[in-house]
Write an enzyme that holds these catalytic residues in place. Sequence first.
Site, PDB file in Angstrom:
ATOM      1  N   GLU A  64      22.649 -66.614  25.142  1.00  0.00           N
ATOM      2  CA  GLU A  64      22.508 -67.627  23.776  1.00  0.00           C
ATOM      3  C   GLU A  64      21.401 -66.932  23.339  1.00  0.00           C
ATOM      4  OE1 GLU A  64      25.272 -67.510  22.571  1.00  0.00           O
ATOM      5  OE2 GLU A  64      27.150 -68.529  23.810  1.00  0.00           O
TER       6      GLU A  64
ATOM      7  N   HIS B  32      26.910 -76.840  30.588  1.00  0.00           N
ATOM      8  CA  HIS B  32      28.922 -75.797  30.646  1.00  0.00           C
ATOM      9  C   HIS B  32      29.143 -76.898  32.560  1.00  0.00           C
ATOM     10  CE1 HIS B  32      27.465 -72.993  28.116  1.00  0.00           C
ATOM     11  NE2 HIS B  32      27.282 -74.387  28.149  1.00  0.00           N
TER      12      HIS B  32
ATOM     13  N   ASN C   1      30.567 -69.585  26.750  1.00  0.00           N
ATOM     14  CA  ASN C   1      30.183 -71.575  26.340  1.00  0.00           C
ATOM     15  C   ASN C   1      32.151 -72.065  26.186  1.00  0.00           C
ATOM     16  OD1 ASN C   1      28.964 -69.676  24.298  1.00  0.00           O
ATOM     17  ND2 ASN C   1      27.738 -71.448  24.460  1.00  0.00           N
TER      18      ASN C   1
END
Length: 502
Positions: A356, A441, A479
Site C-alpha cells: 500500500e 493485521h 488488507n
Amino acid sequence: PLPEEVPAVVIGSGYGAAVTALRLGAAGVDTLVLEMGRLWNGTGADGKTFCDMLKPDERSMWFAGRTQAPLASFLWLDVVNRDIRPAAGVLDRVNYGDMSVYVGRGVGGGSLVNGAMAVTPKRDYFTEILPEVDADEMYRVYFPRANAELGTNHVDPGWFESCKSYQYARVSRKAARRAGLTTTFVPSVYDFGYLQREEAGLVPRSALASEVIYGNNHGKRSLDKSYLAAALGTGHVTIQALHQVREILRQPDGRYTLVVREIDADGTVLVTKHVTTRFLFLGAGSLGSTELLVRARETGRLPALNDQVGQGWGTNGNVMLGRANHVWDLTGAKQSCMPALGIDNWHDPEHPVFAEIAPMPAGLENWVSLYLAITKNPERGHFGYDAATDSARLHWTAGQGQSSIDAAKSLFDRINRANTTIYRRDLFGDTRAFENRFTYHPLGGLVLGKATDNYGRVKGYRNLYVVDGSLIPGSTGVNPFVTITALAERNVERVLAEDVLS
Ligand code: FDA
C-alpha cells in the site's frame, strides 16, 4: 442495565461481530452486543469526537500514558509521540515481546481506526489459505454482499490524476513504474466524494486533516454507520459499550454465562455483571476471541476446547518502510490519510508483495514515500496462558518476521535502484529501514476448520461460534477486513439456518 438472560450475545463490535449482529437481528433474534471500548458519539472540548494524529490527546490511545504511533520518529527526533492522560482511547497497541499488535477499541472495532482500504483477496490465494471454503460461492455471493453493505467505493481516476490529495501516491507510482512494476487502485470505505469536497474546501476536513489511526470525524463509513446502524435498525439488537467480557462459564444445560466488567472512560470498574445466553458469538478480534478461549480452556471452564485454540496466528506479513524522494519529487503537504493505490507484485514467485502506498501527513513537505507492505510469510505464532496476569500471551519471535523483510527489501531495492533513491532510516526510532515489530493485521488463533468446524462452530461445544479475524489462518495477502466480513456473512447464514432458527 444488562438483562439476566438474552437469546444471543455477540462479544465485540468489529467486522465479524457487526455482520453477525445484523443477521441475527434481521432474523428477529434478540441480540446483545458487548463491547469493551467506548461508543464514539460525543464530542470533546474542541467540538470533535476524535483527535488527529498531530495533536493526540486522551482520546487517542487505550489506557496509555504516552502515544505509541507506528512511525516513532522523524529525522530521529522524538517528535511524533505525546504524553497523554490514560483513558479509554480508540487505538490500542498490545505489546507482546517481539510483536506489538494495533487494534481498535470502541463500537465499530478496527473500523474506527483503520485506513478504510476495502480489498477483496485474490481468488487463487484465498483458495490456498482456506481450501475448504467454496471459493465460487464466496466470490459470487459473499464478497459482493460484504462490499455492498460496507459501502465500498472507488476513487474517480480522472480526479486522482489532478488532485492534491494523492500527489504522494502519484510520486510513488512514478517510482514503481520506473522499476517496471504495476500499481492498482485500492477500493475504500472512505467516501471519495466527501474527499473531493474536502479538497475543494466545501466540507470539514477529515482525511485531509491528518485523521486516521485515532479515528475520523467525517467521511469514513465505519461499522457504526453501516452494519451496526442496520443492526440497531432491526429493533432486535442492543449494544452495550465499556463492557468487557472476562470469562465464559458453561451451565449444565449448555447455556453460557458471561462474567462482564463494566468500566467508565477513566478505567474505573463500576460493576461486575452476569448475563446468560443460549447462542454465544465471539467477535472480539484475533487477540480478544483467542484470549477468551485460551483462558477458558486453561482455567478448566471449557476443558473440551481442542489444542488448536491459540494456534495459527500471523501478522499478514506486515512491514512498514519509507523511501527518500529526490528534492524535485514533491509528495505534497496535504495528503489524504486514506490510501488509494497499491503496488501489486503478488505474482512474484519468490517474494510476493502487495504494498500500500501510505500517506505521511506531517502538514509540510517531507519528501518521504511511505509503504505498508503485505508479504507472504509462512511463519505462525501461538498463544499461551499466563496465569499470573490471567491473560493470553502471544509467542512470536523477531526471527519469524525475517522473510517478510526479505520480500519487502527485494521489491524496494528494485525501486530504489531504478530511481537512484534510498531508504529512510530515521522513522522507526533507530536506524532500521524495515519496521515489522508491529502489525495492523492480526489474523488467526482460532482457525476455521481447526479450532472450529468449517462454519466457525467451536469444536467441543454447541452453540458457541467464532466470527472474526481469528478464523483466518494468519494471512490474506491483502488488507483483511473485506475477507473477515465476507466470511462472517457466509458463516452466519449457515448457523442461522441450521442452529438458531431450526
Ligand atoms: P476487530 O478488532 O475489528 O473488533 C474486535 C472488537 O472487540 C474491538 O472493538 C474490541 O474492543 C472488542 N473486544 C475485544 N475483547 C473484548 C472483550 N473481552 N469484551 C468485549 N469486547 C471486546 N484492514 C483493512 O482491511 N483495511 C485497512 O485499511 C486497514 N487499516 C488498518 C489500520 C489500523 C491502524 C489498524 C489497527 C487496523 C487496520 N486494518 C485494516 C485491520 C482491520 O481493522 C482488522 O483486520 C479488523 O478490524 C479485524 O476485525 P475483527 O472483526 O476481527 O475484530
